[in-house]
Design a protein around this motif. Sequence first.
Motif, PDB file in Angstrom:
ATOM      1  N   MET A 191      -7.388   2.642  -4.849  1.00 28.15           N
ATOM      2  CA  MET A 191      -6.162   3.762  -4.663  1.00 28.15           C
ATOM      3  C   MET A 191      -5.957   5.220  -5.360  1.00 28.15           C
ATOM      4  SD  MET A 191      -4.059   1.320  -1.686  1.00 28.15           S
ATOM      5  CE  MET A 191      -3.227   3.355  -1.376  1.00 28.15           C
ATOM      6  N   GLU A 229       1.161  -1.316  -0.102  1.00 26.81           N
ATOM      7  CA  GLU A 229      -0.112   0.361  -0.056  1.00 26.81           C
ATOM      8  C   GLU A 229       0.848   1.040   0.008  1.00 26.81           C
ATOM      9  OE1 GLU A 229      -3.239  -0.152   3.246  1.00 26.81           O
ATOM     10  OE2 GLU A 229      -3.572  -1.983   2.894  1.00 26.81           O
ATOM     11  N   GLU A 289       0.737   4.247  -2.737  1.00 22.68           N
ATOM     12  CA  GLU A 289       1.239   5.628  -2.153  1.00 22.68           C
ATOM     13  C   GLU A 289       1.595   6.325  -2.451  1.00 22.68           C
ATOM     14  OE1 GLU A 289      -1.159   7.416  -0.391  1.00 22.68           O
ATOM     15  OE2 GLU A 289      -0.703   9.016  -0.622  1.00 22.68           O
TER      16      GLU A 289
END
Lengths: 317, 263
Positions: B79, B39, B43
Amino acid sequence: MAEVLVLIDHVAGQVKKPTYELLTLAAKLGEPSAVYIGGADGAAGAAEAVKGYGAEKVYVIDDAQIKGYLVAPKAEALAQLAGTASPAAILLPSSAENKEVAARLAIKLDSGLITDAVDLDESGVATQSVFAGNFTVKGKVTKGTPIITVKPNSAAPVEKAGAAAVTPFEVTISDAAKTAQIVASQPRKASGRPELTEAAIVVSGGRGTGGDFSAVEGLADALGAAVGASRAAVDSGWMPHTFQVGQTGKTVSPQLYVANGISGAIQHRAGMQTSKTIVAVNKDEEAPIFELVDFGVVGDLHTVLPAVTDAVKAAKG
Amino acid sequence: MNIVVLVKYVPDATADRQFEDDFTVDRVNVDGLLSELDEYAVEQSLQIKEKRDGEEITVTALTVGPQAAEAAVRKALQMGADKGVHVVDDAIAGSDSIATSLVLAKAIEKLGPVDLVVGGLASTDAGMSVVPAMLAERLGLPQVTLASVVETQGDQIRIKRDGDVATEVIGGTLPLVLSVTDQSGEARYPSFKGIMAAKKKPLETWSLADLGVDAGQVGLGAAYTAVEETAARPPRTAGEIVTDEDGSGAKALAEFLASKKFI
Ligand SMILES: Cc1cc2nc3c(=O)[nH]c(=O)nc-3n(C[C@H](O)[C@H](O)[C@H](O)COP(=O)(O)OP(=O)(O)OC[C@H]3O[C@@H](n4cnc5c(N)ncnc54)[C@H](O)[C@@H]3O)c2cc1C
Ligand SMILES: Cc1cc2nc3c(=O)[nH]c(=O)nc-3n(C[C@H](O)[C@H](O)[C@H](O)COP(=O)(O)OP(=O)(O)OC[C@H]3O[C@@H](n4cnc5c(N)ncnc54)[C@H](O)[C@@H]3O)c2cc1C
């Protein structure tokens, strides 16, 4: 007997203990040859040090073209050495950088790789501790030259005289390997305490310290231990990340681990579960860390630890 | 600019992870998810894109894994990644790091010229921390790894990393392979809008044949390492637990330490 290459772990020629552990393991597989990559001035000292642990040869690779760059030049140098030495195996101390050196080397030599071994036997079978320390896996490299990175504290170093014949080895580093460059480097201040991954005793603190690590550090110093921290303590800015024990920090396997104000989350356990003896101080009797301990104290670390520290000091006179 | 972010699908670390009879990881009976450490890679990829506002930047999430691994790509799309690629083929099951990096490298080559390949610090299952370096070697690229801070400008990248002996600033020129740690900054949660938008984003599924990889080069049979044995660690037997009252806990602990010869 075929040679087994062992990459020396050193700082400016000062050889670190895991090197001796690896030489001891290498002797099970063949004839240990130590490989020094570093400045010319540190070579003699390093050779002298590994001589006492059975190194028959010491390959010296001048790092003039290597230092200042990351990983790739070291992998090239080791690949060239492996090309002439035809070793039975290549062992590297497990560190973030060495694992990446080993990774590139494995591709270059078209060879299998095992990382973070905690033991190695005569037939080349390596033991790994996986899934947060909940499983032990035994495996072997079956193709090419086995490349194995070994964790600190995986063997008791055995002193044994070796010839330690110094053999300079010339390497040619490609321009392509010099493309990621160290622009600035700030050496870490020496804490005066043992290295976290090598220490026989580790005393750690977590969120339960409330940011005051003095009780943890006091006990650590009385016991001659390294200081560790949970991620909660690191994320709160109380301790630098290099002190973190756990899945995304260091894995430690000391004789004694003392967890203070640490709840015992799976990710923390991953870094300390294989410690020989585990002790915890926590004010919550329900804290999961107590499932792991050999001895636990339900209490406030700020009162318990200073009292234990006094007792340790008194006992040591 | 083309960014490929590597997302691994792993068994949930808080679940009861197990091995199969052939010593491969049970990836079916244990719930899986996008590796939490990847993740952070997603990001940072998104932040690079956002900071370079006005440039044409595509973030592609790539996974190699079983059918269910699509969930890892989906999460990355939610995301904010632009598109996804899932390489799935029965022959890949049981691959070691050598074969996994081969398949990833072929997929990256098929995606065309890539400027940045971004991976995580380690997977949360095997956790070798080697795949980014292997990819760099296979793709003939430099690597800047284990970054806690990432900055890019033009074709230059600067990262900060906290090594064991020093804190370093490392510079490189794109294209290259980057990996980031969990110190690089909290990963965002998918927003409702992100979840809805992800449904319309392209997600391709590729087989080994699509990549021109021979099935004999991958999987358990082609592995360069062989597992001979797995054993659950014997559970630690519960030790003695005392409750501190007026210093009794410290005294008992000191006695324990003495009995074990630590003092
Ligand atoms: C992908 C991922 C990776 C992670 N990696 C790591 C890792 O590498 N290392 C790691 O540690 N964590 C890691 N974590 C975080 C982990 O899940 C926990 O959040 C963390 O370990 C909690 O730290 P802690 O035990 O200090 O804090 P808490 O869980 O808040 O526990 C604090 C404990 O202190 C006790 N306490 C409070 N006051 C006192 C007192 N005065 N005296 C005694 N006891 C007291 C409390 O009872 C409690 O048990 C990771 C998490 C994720 C998702
Ligand atoms: C317990 C266990 C032990 C193992 N031991 C070995 C061994 O000793 N030698 C060996 O060669 N293999 C071993 N394997 C197999 C190996 O873990 C897998 O082949 C794996 O794909 C590569 O290593 P990793 O998961 O450790 O990735 P890491 O190198 O830890 O991953 C780093 C980053 O690479 C990216 N990445 C990794 N895999 C994928 C993927 N499939 N899809 C997308 N991105 C990815 C992610 O960004 C990840 O954060 C082992 C597996 C297990 C479960």
